[in-house]
Design a protein around this motif. Structure first.
Motif, PDB file in Angstrom:
ATOM      1  N   CYS A 125       0.581  -1.280  -0.133  1.00  0.00           N
ATOM      2  CA  CYS A 125       0.359   0.387  -0.285  1.00  0.00           C
ATOM      3  C   CYS A 125       1.076   1.340  -0.159  1.00  0.00           C
ATOM      4  CB  CYS A 125      -1.133   0.033   1.139  1.00  0.00           C
ATOM      5  SG  CYS A 125      -0.266   0.696   2.970  1.00  0.00           S
ATOM      6  N   GLY A 126       1.487   1.455   0.419  1.00  0.00           N
ATOM      7  CA  GLY A 126       2.785   2.999   0.745  1.00  0.00           C
ATOM      8  C   GLY A 126       2.135   3.602   1.474  1.00  0.00           C
ATOM      9  N   LYS A 127       2.667   4.827   1.313  1.00  0.00           N
ATOM     10  CA  LYS A 127       2.340   6.073   2.396  1.00  0.00           C
ATOM     11  C   LYS A 127       2.046   7.040   1.666  1.00  0.00           C
ATOM     12  CE  LYS A 127       4.270   8.316   6.627  1.00  0.00           C
ATOM     13  NZ  LYS A 127       5.418   8.366   8.076  1.00  0.00           N
ATOM     14  N   GLU A 128       0.591   7.405   2.692  1.00  0.00           N
ATOM     15  CA  GLU A 128       0.527   8.922   2.024  1.00  0.00           C
ATOM     16  C   GLU A 128       0.708   9.655   1.767  1.00  0.00           C
ATOM     17  OE1 GLU A 128      -3.396   8.905   3.704  1.00  0.00           O
ATOM     18  OE2 GLU A 128      -4.911   7.499   2.368  1.00  0.00           O
ATOM     19  N   GLY A 129       0.798  10.452   1.067  1.00  0.00           N
ATOM     20  CA  GLY A 129       1.718  12.066   1.671  1.00  0.00           C
ATOM     21  C   GLY A 129       0.296  13.221   1.605  1.00  0.00           C
ATOM     22  N   THR A 130       0.738  14.345   1.780  1.00  0.00           N
ATOM     23  CA  THR A 130      -0.253  15.352   1.710  1.00  0.00           C
ATOM     24  C   THR A 130       0.916  16.527   0.884  1.00  0.00           C
ATOM     25  OG1 THR A 130       0.879  15.819   4.124  1.00  0.00           O
ATOM     26  CG2 THR A 130      -0.556  14.540   3.682  1.00  0.00           C
ATOM     27  N   ARG A 131      -0.200  17.328   1.097  1.00  0.00           N
ATOM     28  CA  ARG A 131       0.061  18.584   0.801  1.00  0.00           C
ATOM     29  C   ARG A 131      -1.131  20.387   1.251  1.00  0.00           C
ATOM     30  NH1 ARG A 131      -0.398  18.739  -6.179  1.00  0.00           N
ATOM     31  NH2 ARG A 131      -2.599  19.267  -6.125  1.00  0.00           N
ATOM     32  N   ILE A 132      -0.743  21.364   1.203  1.00  0.00           N
ATOM     33  CA  ILE A 132      -2.002  22.370   1.137  1.00  0.00           C
ATOM     34  C   ILE A 132      -2.212  23.264  -0.191  1.00  0.00           C
ATOM     35  CG2 ILE A 132      -2.071  24.716   2.887  1.00  0.00           C
ATOM     36  CD1 ILE A 132      -1.733  22.161   4.702  1.00  0.00           C
ATOM     37  N   ILE A 133      -3.691  22.897   0.142  1.00  0.00           N
ATOM     38  CA  ILE A 133      -4.314  24.145  -1.319  1.00  0.00           C
ATOM     39  C   ILE A 133      -4.410  25.256  -0.635  1.00  0.00           C
ATOM     40  CG2 ILE A 133      -4.113  22.313  -2.843  1.00  0.00           C
ATOM     41  CD1 ILE A 133      -6.844  21.242  -2.058  1.00  0.00           C
ATOM     42  N   ARG A 134      -4.825  26.440  -1.651  1.00  0.00           N
ATOM     43  CA  ARG A 134      -5.344  27.298  -1.688  1.00  0.00           C
ATOM     44  C   ARG A 134      -6.268  27.626  -2.438  1.00  0.00           C
ATOM     45  NH1 ARG A 134      -0.773  31.815  -0.310  1.00  0.00           N
ATOM     46  NH2 ARG A 134      -1.445  30.500   1.727  1.00  0.00           N
ATOM     47  N   LYS A 135      -7.462  28.416  -2.117  1.00  0.00           N
ATOM     48  CA  LYS A 135      -8.796  29.134  -3.168  1.00  0.00           C
ATOM     49  C   LYS A 135      -8.392  30.186  -3.552  1.00  0.00           C
ATOM     50  CE  LYS A 135     -13.140  28.512  -1.885  1.00  0.00           C
ATOM     51  NZ  LYS A 135     -13.978  28.192  -1.659  1.00  0.00           N
ATOM     52  N   VAL A 136      -7.397  30.023  -4.701  1.00  0.00           N
ATOM     53  CA  VAL A 136      -7.698  31.853  -5.171  1.00  0.00           C
ATOM     54  C   VAL A 136      -8.729  32.632  -5.834  1.00  0.00           C
ATOM     55  CG1 VAL A 136      -5.182  31.414  -5.313  1.00  0.00           C
ATOM     56  CG2 VAL A 136      -6.293  30.624  -7.456  1.00  0.00           C
ATOM     57  N   THR A 137      -8.731  33.610  -7.203  1.00  0.00           N
ATOM     58  CA  THR A 137      -9.823  34.054  -6.878  1.00  0.00           C
ATOM     59  C   THR A 137     -10.120  33.111  -8.419  1.00  0.00           C
ATOM     60  OG1 THR A 137      -9.035  36.080  -7.281  1.00  0.00           O
ATOM     61  CG2 THR A 137      -9.628  36.297  -8.834  1.00  0.00           C
ATOM     62  N   GLY A 138     -11.260  32.950  -8.253  1.00  0.00           N
ATOM     63  CA  GLY A 138     -12.855  32.380  -9.531  1.00  0.00           C
ATOM     64  C   GLY A 138     -12.724  31.127  -9.273  1.00  0.00           C
ATOM     65  N   GLY A 139     -12.149  30.682  -6.771  1.00  0.00           N
ATOM     66  CA  GLY A 139     -12.267  29.912  -6.696  1.00  0.00           C
ATOM     67  C   GLY A 139     -11.531  27.972  -7.230  1.00  0.00           C
ATOM     68  N   THR A 140     -10.629  28.346  -7.153  1.00  0.00           N
ATOM     69  CA  THR A 140      -9.730  27.493  -7.825  1.00  0.00           C
ATOM     70  C   THR A 140      -9.029  27.522  -6.620  1.00  0.00           C
ATOM     71  OG1 THR A 140      -9.991  27.980 -10.110  1.00  0.00           O
ATOM     72  CG2 THR A 140      -7.580  26.924  -9.913  1.00  0.00           C
ATOM     73  N   TRP A 141      -9.271  25.903  -6.709  1.00  0.00           N
ATOM     74  CA  TRP A 141      -8.217  25.589  -5.822  1.00  0.00           C
ATOM     75  C   TRP A 141      -6.610  25.624  -6.465  1.00  0.00           C
ATOM     76  CZ3 TRP A 141      -9.114  25.610  -1.293  1.00  0.00           C
ATOM     77  CH2 TRP A 141     -10.218  25.438  -0.532  1.00  0.00           C
ATOM     78  N   MET A 142      -5.594  25.950  -5.559  1.00  0.00           N
ATOM     79  CA  MET A 142      -4.204  26.079  -6.440  1.00  0.00           C
ATOM     80  C   MET A 142      -2.818  25.190  -5.110  1.00  0.00           C
ATOM     81  SD  MET A 142      -4.019  27.164  -9.202  1.00  0.00           S
ATOM     82  CE  MET A 142      -2.162  27.004  -9.837  1.00  0.00           C
ATOM     83  N   PRO A 143      -1.959  24.615  -5.318  1.00  0.00           N
ATOM     84  CA  PRO A 143      -0.901  24.287  -4.339  1.00  0.00           C
ATOM     85  C   PRO A 143      -0.158  25.003  -3.714  1.00  0.00           C
ATOM     86  CG  PRO A 143      -0.259  22.932  -6.146  1.00  0.00           C
ATOM     87  CD  PRO A 143      -1.776  24.221  -6.578  1.00  0.00           C
ATOM     88  N   ILE A 144       0.109  25.123  -2.328  1.00  0.00           N
ATOM     89  CA  ILE A 144       1.282  26.353  -1.606  1.00  0.00           C
ATOM     90  C   ILE A 144       2.247  25.596  -1.856  1.00  0.00           C
ATOM     91  CG2 ILE A 144       1.676  27.039   0.071  1.00  0.00           C
ATOM     92  CD1 ILE A 144      -0.987  27.345   0.953  1.00  0.00           C
TER      93      ILE A 144
END
Length: 695
Positions: free
Chosen positions: A198-217
């Motif tokens: 199965c391996g090991k899950e990773g993570t990242r933080i994403i932020r909502k920008v103009t237009g409601g799009t989520w972008m990774p930090i």
């Protein structure tokens, strides 16, 4: 004056109110900043940022030769956000986009796709589905389509990745390999080695920008750790042979289920593990791992009794025992032989003919006063504990002791002696017989030989010895001789081969489990053996459960499966054929049917023989015997104006010959050509049709 005073009062009152409101706002702002600011800032941040899980790639499962047995393939849900697309841009690309979709998917015409796209754009749909579970090549194509190549913000293209676990070989070894599904009760190696795969899950933080799009930090990623691969001991060719041989017998005799195990003698590696159960529609499927389910073994357990008697020095296989005409009574219970009329015979012959009476009597005679001495031998053979095979779901065996509540002082000992009142798995039986084949060294059965990471081994599993020697050399030697007699002159003499020697034991048991009683006519037939006798390479265990009053003898349902597997193993892994074509044809009693010269060359090369001198000859050739029994190649000339004789040929060669003669061919049936609508030797009329029947 009164009016002016009244106006002034109202002005002062309004101004005071405004000042008080301003003071209140300032005070509230200060309170928010000082006392509530931290909480509110966190809430605002939470509304605009979130943590996203990055899934690792699940590891693959391979056979030892590198064949892929289980893998994860990417799939994508492809969607469109039409609100992100400019109206003029949409109109400009609409026709081209519709044509591209029709060409790639082929599910609708370009006009139909155009109508769908226009309707979705007019409705400003933000999550319109293009294709669900699209494979990777379609995802790659769609992302490069006109309009969609502009990306999500301008082209509106959305791809949602997901994974699908697949077994390239389908049912083959399905219960052993398993098939992983998220949030499901998985099976086989997929379940046993889930923590590795199965391996090991990773993570990242994403932020909502103009237009409601989520972008990774940037910089917030914690990369997932992909799962490791496991390498199994399964040989896909042996597995295929085992499943086909088992399926053939189950289908022919309409049996309930069956299992076949192929173990490598020296190592304990499981080279094949087939499990087939009958479904409601009469077909068979790998629905349960019957190799790990304990049952009463029947006559294959007589080897364990013979082992005890020989190891304690009570008998030799040349000593005599009275089978009493095939009937013996213990208390108020009778033991009956399938072979009636047996009298005083050697123990070796009693084993070869599988006399229930003989072994019930012998065990009762020598262990009646000390039953635990006999039980101790069974425990020494590891029959009272799990085999420890690296698969989830193995059930524990049952070997009675004198302290067991169901122990009967009169009947338990003789009944255990010939295969009843004990519950062991087919894997246990295979393990004990394999120890005899291995001159007494008992190996632990196992299914995984290595764990790999990026193609390099990080952990390797070596053969494990459970018991260095289960008995004295004289005991092992006599057990081997008794098993050899079963094939040479006993209940399994029907599987004798002119090319290799084998040893083993048939078994038949009445069944009483899962609501079934002994009187219901359900039985279990089995055969366990090894080959070649002089230098054992493989131990094969076959256990088949009959339907009520169906075929059940081990010699009928078990031994044929053993022979089919052994024949294929000998031909592909052991035989080492070096004879030329003529001697091979003579020894194996094979005659090559008519074929084209080039195809015969290909077949001969695949078998490892020198190519006959027919290279470039696309006419018909035959292998024909002469008076001395040798075989020679003969070319058969072809005349395009004459209908050729294609009887006995395969479809591919027959089509080649007939079509190259200018005939229009239709076919029916399967196999070799048994008849043709135009007789051989007739003159061909241009454009003439011919029908060939295969059978």
């Amino acid at each position: 004056m009164d009016v002016k005073r009244d106006i002034r009062f109202r002005v002062y009152l309004s101004f005071t109110g405004i000042v008080l409101l301003a003071v209140a706002i300032i005070v509230k702002a200060m309170m928010i900043q000082v006392s509530e600011g931290k909480t509110l800032r966190a809430q605002a941040e939470k509304a605009h940022t979130k943590k996203e899980t990055l899934l690792p790639e699940r590891g693959n499962i391979y056979s030892e030769d590198g064949t892929l047995l289980s893998s994860t393939i990417p799939q994508f849900d492809l969607r469109v956000d039409f609100k992100a697309i400019n109206k003029d841009t949409f109109k400009f690309y609409l026709d081209t986009l519709s044509q591209c979709m029709a060409k790639l998917f082929g599910e609708n015409s370009a006009d139909n796709y155009k109508r769908q796209l226009k309707g979705a754009f007019q409705n400003q749909e933000r999550y319109w589905l293009i294709k669900k579970n699209a494979p990777y090549y379609q995802y790659q194509a769609v992302r490069n389509f006109p309009l969609f190549s502009k990306g999500k913000n301008k082209g509106g293209f959305i791809a949602e990745p997901r994974s699908k676990r697949v077994n390239p070989y389908g049912m083959l070894a399905y219960r052993t390999i398993g098939l992983w599904r998220e949030n499901a009760d998985n099976i086989g190696l997929e379940k046993r080695y889930d923590s590795v795969l199965c391996g090991k899950e990773g993570t990242r933080i994403i932020r909502k920008v103009t237009g409601g799009t989520w972008m990774p930090i940037e910089g917030s990623e914690v990369d997932p750790v992909n799962g490791r691969d496991i390498v199994t001991t399964i040989d896909i060719n042996i597995q295929d042979a085992a499943e086909h041989a088992l399926l053939d017998v189950l289908t022919k005799n309409n049996c309930q289920y069956g299992t076949a195990i192929v173990m490598e003698v020296k190592t304990g590696k499981i080279r094949a593990l087939a499990n087939l159960g009958r479904q409601a529609d009469g077909s068979y499927w790998e629905d349960f791992n019957y190799a790990m389910i304990p049952t009463e073994p029947g006559s294959t357990f007589k080897l364990m009794s013979l082992y005890s008697l020989l190891e304690d020095g009570y008998v030799t296989i040349n000593d005599n025992v009275n089978a009493q005409g095939g009937v013996a009574v213990f208390g108020n219970q009778r033991v009956v032989d399938d072979h009636h009329g047996l009298g005083v015979i050697s123990i070796k012959k009693a084993f070869a003919l599988s006399s229930n009476v003989a072994f019930a009597k012998l065990v009762n005679q020598y262990y009646h006063n000390d039953p635990m001495k006999y039980i101790g031998h069974l425990q020494h053979l590891q029959l009272n504990k799990r085999t420890g095979i690296d698969l989830a779901g193995e059930r524990g065996p049952t070997i009675k002791t004198t302290k067991s509540r169901s122990w009967n002082k009169v009947t338990s000992l003789p009944w255990i002696g010939y295969g009843y009142e004990s519950l062991i798995t087919p894997l246990h039986t295979c393990m004990v017989y394999n120890a005899v084949a291995n001159n007494g060294k008992m190996m632990k059965p196992y299914l995984v030989s290595a764990i790999q990471e990026y193609g390099l081994p990080v952990q390797e599993f070596k053969p494990t010895v459970l018991v260095e020697s289960i008995g004295k050399p004289s005991t092992i030697r006599q057990m081997q001789q008794a098993m050899r007699a079963v094939v040479e002159e006993g209940t399994a003499k029907g599987i004798k081969s002119p090319y290799y020697t084998a040893a083993g034991k048939t078994g038949t048991a009445q069944v009483a489990d899962k609501g079934i009683t002994y009187t219901d006519g359900v039985r279990q037939g089995s055969f366990v053996g090894y080959f070649p006798y002089e230098n054992p390479q493989y131990t094969i265990t076959v256990v088949v459960r009959s339907t009520p009053h169906g075929a059940y003898y081990g010699a009928v349902v078990g031994a044929p499966v053993f022979k089919t597997i052994a024949d294929k193993l000998y031909a592909s892994h052991i035989g080492g054929w070096k004879a030329q074509a003529d001697s091979l044809a003579k020894q194996m009693k094979l005659v090559a049917k008519k074929s084209t010269g080039d195809h015969l060359n290909t077949a001969m090369a695949a078998l490892g023989f020198a190519a006959p001198a027919v290279t470039g000859w696309n006419g018909i050739v035959n292998l024909q015997p002469d008076s001395s029994g040798r075989y020679s190649l003969r070319k058969t000339a072809t005349v395009k104006e004459i209908v050729p004789d294609v009887s006995g040929m395969g479809l591919r060669d027959a089509l080649f010959l007939l079509e190259s003669s200018g005939l229009q061919v239709s076919t029916s049936g399967n196999g070799k050509v048994v008849s043709q609508s135009l007789p051989a030797g007739n003159r061909i009329v241009k454009g003439q049709k011919i029908h060939i029947q295969l059978g």
